[in-house]
Design an enzyme around this catalytic site. Sequence first.
Site, mmCIF file in Angstrom:
data_model
loop_
_atom_site.group_PDB
_atom_site.id
_atom_site.type_symbol
_atom_site.label_atom_id
_atom_site.label_comp_id
_atom_site.label_asym_id
_atom_site.label_seq_id
_atom_site.Cartn_x
_atom_site.Cartn_y
_atom_site.Cartn_z
ATOM 1 N N HIS A 113 30.504 -26.826 -34.614
ATOM 2 C CA HIS A 113 29.402 -27.672 -34.159
ATOM 3 C C HIS A 113 28.561 -28.035 -35.380
ATOM 4 C CE1 HIS A 113 25.975 -29.184 -32.148
ATOM 5 N NE2 HIS A 113 25.212 -28.153 -32.446
ATOM 6 N N ASN A 122 23.103 -34.303 -35.619
ATOM 7 C CA ASN A 122 23.598 -33.428 -34.557
ATOM 8 C C ASN A 122 23.809 -34.260 -33.296
ATOM 9 O OD1 ASN A 122 23.978 -31.570 -32.513
ATOM 10 N ND2 ASN A 122 22.258 -30.248 -33.100
ATOM 11 N N CYS A 170 25.023 -27.766 -26.983
ATOM 12 C CA CYS A 170 25.898 -27.802 -28.165
ATOM 13 C C CYS A 170 27.236 -27.096 -27.931
ATOM 14 C CB CYS A 170 25.189 -27.180 -29.354
ATOM 15 S SG CYS A 170 23.630 -27.998 -29.678
HETATM 16 O O1 UT7 Z 1 22.288 -27.269 -32.061
HETATM 17 C C1 UT7 Z 1 21.134 -26.504 -32.130
HETATM 18 C C2 UT7 Z 1 20.050 -27.398 -32.637
HETATM 19 N N1 UT7 Z 1 19.081 -26.871 -33.533
HETATM 20 C C3 UT7 Z 1 19.305 -26.127 -34.637
HETATM 21 O O2 UT7 Z 1 20.358 -25.658 -34.919
HETATM 22 C C4 UT7 Z 1 18.108 -25.923 -35.508
HETATM 23 C C5 UT7 Z 1 18.170 -24.682 -36.341
HETATM 24 N N2 UT7 Z 1 17.028 -24.642 -37.216
HETATM 25 C C6 UT7 Z 1 16.969 -25.390 -38.346
HETATM 26 O O3 UT7 Z 1 17.927 -26.070 -38.678
HETATM 27 C C7 UT7 Z 1 15.717 -25.311 -39.188
HETATM 28 O O4 UT7 Z 1 14.844 -24.367 -38.628
HETATM 29 C C8 UT7 Z 1 14.981 -26.685 -39.321
HETATM 30 C C9 UT7 Z 1 15.799 -27.596 -40.208
HETATM 31 C C10 UT7 Z 1 14.765 -27.321 -37.967
HETATM 32 C C11 UT7 Z 1 13.615 -26.477 -39.984
HETATM 33 O O5 UT7 Z 1 13.760 -25.832 -41.231
HETATM 34 P P1 UT7 Z 1 12.798 -24.610 -41.600
HETATM 35 O O6 UT7 Z 1 13.134 -24.231 -42.991
HETATM 36 O O7 UT7 Z 1 12.961 -23.568 -40.547
HETATM 37 O O8 UT7 Z 1 11.382 -25.297 -41.584
HETATM 38 P P2 UT7 Z 1 10.090 -24.894 -40.758
HETATM 39 O O9 UT7 Z 1 10.277 -25.213 -39.311
HETATM 40 O O10 UT7 Z 1 9.682 -23.516 -41.124
HETATM 41 O O11 UT7 Z 1 9.040 -25.880 -41.355
HETATM 42 C C12 UT7 Z 1 8.629 -25.843 -42.723
HETATM 43 C C13 UT7 Z 1 7.585 -26.901 -42.932
HETATM 44 C C14 UT7 Z 1 6.468 -26.858 -41.907
HETATM 45 O O12 UT7 Z 1 5.266 -27.188 -42.584
HETATM 46 P P3 UT7 Z 1 4.240 -26.034 -43.062
HETATM 47 O O13 UT7 Z 1 3.844 -25.310 -41.804
HETATM 48 O O14 UT7 Z 1 5.028 -25.198 -44.018
HETATM 49 O O15 UT7 Z 1 3.150 -26.823 -43.684
HETATM 50 C C15 UT7 Z 1 6.810 -27.958 -40.939
HETATM 51 O O16 UT7 Z 1 5.687 -28.489 -40.274
HETATM 52 O O17 UT7 Z 1 8.166 -28.195 -42.795
HETATM 53 C C16 UT7 Z 1 7.420 -28.971 -41.855
HETATM 54 N N3 UT7 Z 1 8.326 -29.876 -41.169
HETATM 55 C C17 UT7 Z 1 8.700 -31.054 -41.716
HETATM 56 N N4 UT7 Z 1 8.348 -31.670 -42.861
HETATM 57 C C18 UT7 Z 1 8.939 -32.866 -43.135
HETATM 58 C C19 UT7 Z 1 8.968 -29.728 -39.986
HETATM 59 N N5 UT7 Z 1 9.739 -30.789 -39.745
HETATM 60 C C20 UT7 Z 1 9.593 -31.630 -40.792
HETATM 61 C C21 UT7 Z 1 10.146 -32.871 -41.123
HETATM 62 N N6 UT7 Z 1 9.794 -33.451 -42.293
HETATM 63 N N7 UT7 Z 1 11.035 -33.495 -40.317
#
Ligand code: UT7
Length: 332
Positions: free
Chosen positions: A259, A289, A114
Amino acid sequence: MRRSAILGAGHYVPTKVVTNDDLAKLMPTSDEWIQQRTGIKERRYIEHDGIGASDLAVPAVKMAVERAGRDLKDVDMIVFATLSPDVTFPGSGCLLADKLGLHGVPALDVRNQCSGFLYSLSIADAWVRAGVYKNVLIVGSEVHSTGIEFSERGRDVTVLFGDGAGAALVGESPSPDRGVLSLKLHADGAGAFDLWIPAPGSRHIPRVTHEMLDQGLQYPKMNGKSVFRWATEKMPEVAEEALKDAGMTIDDIDLFVPHQANMRINQFVAMKLNLPQEKIVHNIDRYGNTTAATIPIGLSESWADGRIKEGTCILSAAFGSGYTWAGAVIRW
Ligand code: UT7
């Protein structure tokens, strides 16, 4: 003192639009979850097999060179940032040079995810200032759609990424108070395995096995919470550093072109910097992204819609896998 400047920026995104509802048909996710957590509504995917990162770059480069008022034959160096090269080797820069008919022009690939575009800008800036090269083409281009997993296991990563390309031609600044005013780069490999692809890799004998493929090790793995935490700490930090180096404060900034990893990250960063939300450029809602391409796409679109014009003072910042992060202040 000789200064470098972005003489022109261009971009290209494939025509195939993939909405959140389209993804919800392939894996357990929803438009509501994706929009709420990331701000993404849709992204673009390549239309068919056989289109690589260097192919997406071609129209982006042509647009950048034309807007710079230059000709392709003026390009004397290519720097190509991508985490999704057409093939493992040779670099996409060499493939692009061939497609542009730039035979004999040196080409370098940059592997900084990135932050790849700002790392590339730093290389171009140093070469132009030193008088080594005159017109350095810098490119950020990604084809993510062929390397992500359309299943519950991969959904956290898959919903984030899209395909696209951006390019800029960097040359000597037409005036000493315009151009790249400051650039700061950082990396910390302690976070390397928070966002990575485990296989294939030279540390495995053999580099990839059927078992690895069954386990999905060819797909990106991410500790989203850690990436989020680091990004919201390091992006404002490096932005402040770049501002200080340019002898400026946040009030001098007309436009923030960050970014695009997550709209929430960029809103948070702007808030920490005391930057009004209306000064942020967002395109994540339309493209997701696009990694090394997000910043040049943002510059190209902002130039086209008039948000960037001669004299506009731009702040940029990026954070991504590596970890790598970078910040820049540019007066257009
Ligand atoms: O350029 C660098 C690239 N990456 C980034 O910048 C990513 C930075 N991180 C983020 O943007 C966030 O962490 C995410 C958007 C990826 C995830 O958001 P979060 O609030 O941290 O969610 P989480 O990973 O804690 O997941 C919450 C829940 C989980 O379920 P449980 O365990 O609460 O039942 C996940 O399994 O959401 C679930 N989950 C989804 N549900 C629906 C994870 N991905 C998905 C999805 N759709 N695509």
